[in-house]
Design a protein around this motif. Structure first.
Motif, PDB file in Angstrom:
ATOM      1  N   ALA A  31       0.825  -1.215   0.000  1.00 36.29           N
ATOM      2  CA  ALA A  31       0.000   0.000   0.000  1.00 36.29           C
ATOM      3  C   ALA A  31       0.857   1.261   0.000  1.00 36.29           C
ATOM      4  O   ALA A  31       0.439   2.293  -0.519  1.00 36.29           O
ATOM      5  N   GLU A  32       2.062   1.183   0.549  1.00 36.03           N
ATOM      6  CA  GLU A  32       2.941   2.348   0.598  1.00 36.03           C
ATOM      7  C   GLU A  32       3.568   2.675  -0.751  1.00 36.03           C
ATOM      8  O   GLU A  32       3.774   3.837  -1.065  1.00 36.03           O
ATOM      9  N   TRP A  33       3.913   1.637  -1.537  1.00 36.32           N
ATOM     10  CA  TRP A  33       4.616   1.914  -2.796  1.00 36.32           C
ATOM     11  C   TRP A  33       3.750   1.728  -4.034  1.00 36.32           C
ATOM     12  O   TRP A  33       4.115   2.182  -5.111  1.00 36.32           O
ATOM     13  N   LEU A  34       2.570   1.093  -3.894  1.00 36.61           N
ATOM     14  CA  LEU A  34       1.737   0.861  -5.071  1.00 36.61           C
ATOM     15  C   LEU A  34       0.301   1.312  -4.814  1.00 36.61           C
ATOM     16  O   LEU A  34      -0.054   2.435  -5.157  1.00 36.61           O
ATOM     17  N   MET A  35      -0.521   0.450  -4.207  1.00 33.23           N
ATOM     18  CA  MET A  35      -1.930   0.785  -3.956  1.00 33.23           C
ATOM     19  C   MET A  35      -2.444  -0.006  -2.762  1.00 33.23           C
ATOM     20  O   MET A  35      -1.853  -1.024  -2.383  1.00 33.23           O
ATOM     21  N   GLN A  36      -3.596   0.425  -2.243  1.00 34.94           N
ATOM     22  CA  GLN A  36      -4.307  -0.359  -1.235  1.00 34.94           C
ATOM     23  C   GLN A  36      -4.624  -1.716  -1.864  1.00 34.94           C
ATOM     24  O   GLN A  36      -4.846  -1.811  -3.080  1.00 34.94           O
ATOM     25  N   ASN A  37      -4.695  -2.774  -1.043  1.00 36.71           N
ATOM     26  CA  ASN A  37      -4.835  -4.113  -1.607  1.00 36.71           C
ATOM     27  C   ASN A  37      -5.300  -5.095  -0.553  1.00 36.71           C
ATOM     28  O   ASN A  37      -5.299  -4.795   0.636  1.00 36.71           O
ATOM     29  N   ASP A  38      -5.639  -6.294  -1.018  1.00 39.66           N
ATOM     30  CA  ASP A  38      -5.926  -7.414  -0.125  1.00 39.66           C
ATOM     31  C   ASP A  38      -5.097  -8.624  -0.570  1.00 39.66           C
ATOM     32  O   ASP A  38      -5.566  -9.751  -0.621  1.00 39.66           O
ATOM     33  N   PHE A  39      -3.831  -8.357  -0.839  1.00 36.19           N
ATOM     34  CA  PHE A  39      -2.890  -9.365  -1.328  1.00 36.19           C
ATOM     35  C   PHE A  39      -2.602 -10.415  -0.256  1.00 36.19           C
ATOM     36  O   PHE A  39      -2.466 -10.091   0.924  1.00 36.19           O
ATOM     37  N   VAL A  40      -2.511 -11.667  -0.683  1.00 34.99           N
ATOM     38  CA  VAL A  40      -2.023 -12.769   0.139  1.00 34.99           C
ATOM     39  C   VAL A  40      -1.043 -13.535  -0.745  1.00 34.99           C
ATOM     40  O   VAL A  40      -1.356 -13.866  -1.893  1.00 34.99           O
ATOM     41  N   ALA A  41       0.140 -13.825  -0.222  1.00 30.79           N
ATOM     42  CA  ALA A  41       1.180 -14.514  -0.991  1.00 30.79           C
ATOM     43  C   ALA A  41       0.871 -16.009  -1.068  1.00 30.79           C
ATOM     44  O   ALA A  41       1.513 -16.838  -0.424  1.00 30.79           O
ATOM     45  N   GLN A  42      -0.129 -16.331  -1.880  1.00 32.82           N
ATOM     46  CA  GLN A  42      -0.566 -17.715  -2.049  1.00 32.82           C
ATOM     47  C   GLN A  42      -1.040 -17.893  -3.485  1.00 32.82           C
ATOM     48  O   GLN A  42      -1.907 -17.128  -3.947  1.00 32.82           O
ATOM     49  N   GLU A  43      -0.469 -18.867  -4.185  1.00 29.17           N
ATOM     50  CA  GLU A  43      -0.878 -19.108  -5.568  1.00 29.17           C
ATOM     51  C   GLU A  43      -2.371 -19.365  -5.636  1.00 29.17           C
ATOM     52  O   GLU A  43      -2.935 -20.070  -4.797  1.00 29.17           O
ATOM     53  N   GLY A  44      -3.025 -18.724  -6.613  1.00 29.19           N
ATOM     54  CA  GLY A  44      -4.459 -18.861  -6.799  1.00 29.19           C
ATOM     55  C   GLY A  44      -5.280 -17.804  -6.070  1.00 29.19           C
ATOM     56  O   GLY A  44      -6.472 -17.672  -6.331  1.00 29.19           O
ATOM     57  N   HIS A  45      -4.648 -17.044  -5.158  1.00 30.40           N
ATOM     58  CA  HIS A  45      -5.386 -16.025  -4.403  1.00 30.40           C
ATOM     59  C   HIS A  45      -5.818 -14.896  -5.334  1.00 30.40           C
ATOM     60  O   HIS A  45      -5.025 -14.337  -6.069  1.00 30.40           O
ATOM     61  N   ARG A  46      -7.107 -14.555  -5.274  1.00 34.05           N
ATOM     62  CA  ARG A  46      -7.650 -13.412  -6.026  1.00 34.05           C
ATOM     63  C   ARG A  46      -7.599 -12.194  -5.118  1.00 34.05           C
ATOM     64  O   ARG A  46      -8.000 -12.266  -3.954  1.00 34.05           O
ATOM     65  N   PHE A  47      -7.101 -11.086  -5.670  1.00 38.44           N
ATOM     66  CA  PHE A  47      -7.006  -9.867  -4.871  1.00 38.44           C
ATOM     67  C   PHE A  47      -7.221  -8.661  -5.764  1.00 38.44           C
ATOM     68  O   PHE A  47      -7.259  -8.776  -6.987  1.00 38.44           O
ATOM     69  N   THR A  48      -7.391  -7.512  -5.127  1.00 38.13           N
ATOM     70  CA  THR A  48      -7.552  -6.273  -5.884  1.00 38.13           C
ATOM     71  C   THR A  48      -6.576  -5.226  -5.377  1.00 38.13           C
ATOM     72  O   THR A  48      -6.206  -5.201  -4.202  1.00 38.13           O
ATOM     73  N   PHE A  49      -6.158  -4.385  -6.302  1.00 34.44           N
ATOM     74  CA  PHE A  49      -5.497  -3.131  -5.974  1.00 34.44           C
ATOM     75  C   PHE A  49      -6.582  -2.068  -6.115  1.00 34.44           C
ATOM     76  O   PHE A  49      -7.403  -2.131  -7.034  1.00 34.44           O
ATOM     77  N   ARG A  50      -6.582  -1.071  -5.211  1.00 30.42           N
ATOM     78  CA  ARG A  50      -7.615  -0.042  -5.246  1.00 30.42           C
ATOM     79  C   ARG A  50      -6.979   1.342  -5.121  1.00 30.42           C
ATOM     80  O   ARG A  50      -6.131   1.577  -4.264  1.00 30.42           O
ATOM     81  N   ALA A  51      -7.411   2.235  -5.999  1.00 29.19           N
ATOM     82  CA  ALA A  51      -6.950   3.623  -5.993  1.00 29.19           C
ATOM     83  C   ALA A  51      -8.136   4.510  -6.364  1.00 29.19           C
ATOM     84  O   ALA A  51      -9.205   4.018  -6.729  1.00 29.19           O
ATOM     85  N   ALA A  52      -7.935   5.802  -6.297  1.00 30.35           N
ATOM     86  CA  ALA A  52      -8.988   6.741  -6.686  1.00 30.35           C
ATOM     87  C   ALA A  52      -9.255   6.588  -8.183  1.00 30.35           C
ATOM     88  O   ALA A  52      -8.322   6.505  -8.978  1.00 30.35           O
TER      89      ALA A  52
END
Length: 142
Positions: A31-52
């Motif tokens: 979140a500090e260098w790219l965007m807000q997110n719900d990342f999990v370091a697990q293959e197959g995990h679906r996540f989003t990056f969110r910005a304005a």
């Protein structure tokens, strides 16, 4: 077969691969260098990056973790939040290679089709600045 383009940015960062890996995979640091997110370091995990949102982009980037080989390789899909055929469907690959006390960081954002030219140009200018911020966040890691 449609020709695609890639953005490649490489940088030698004066920190260990472990420090950079943490910055690449810890949600609060991402979140500090790219965007807000719900990342999990697990293959197959679906996540989003969110910005304005901005004109032409909803502010949502849909992703799926495709491959992880800690602390050297991270690959995820990168979509524009659209489920249509005209939506952006690309892949981001992070490769970390130790070089002495430093690490060569290579980011490749691949799969830009001719219809994705606007995103290709915009992200092509953005990724070098993003890697600079990644380096700054990695520098603060223990």
């Amino acid at each position: 077969m449609t020709q695609t383009k890639s953005i490649v940015v490489e940088r030698l960062i004066p920190h260990s691969a472990q420090k950079i890996w943490r910055a690449l995979t810890a949600p609060e640091l991402i979140a500090e260098w790219l965007m807000q997110n719900d990342f999990v370091a697990q293959e197959g995990h679906r996540f989003t990056f969110r910005a304005a949102p901005v004109p032409g982009w909803s502010g949502v980037t849909n992703c799926v973790v495709l491959k992880i080989e800690a602390p050297h390789l991270l690959v995820y899909s990168w979509g524009d939040g659209s489920e249509s055929d005209s939506g952006l469907r690309t892949v981001v690959t992070w490769s970390l290679t130790p070089e002495g006390a430093a690490t060569r960081v290579r980011m490749e954002h691949s799969g830009f089709r001719p219809a994705d030219e606007r995103g290709y140009v915009g992200m092509g200018g953005g990724w070098p600045r993003i890697l600079e911020r990644l380096q700054q966040v990695a520098a603060r890691q223990v």
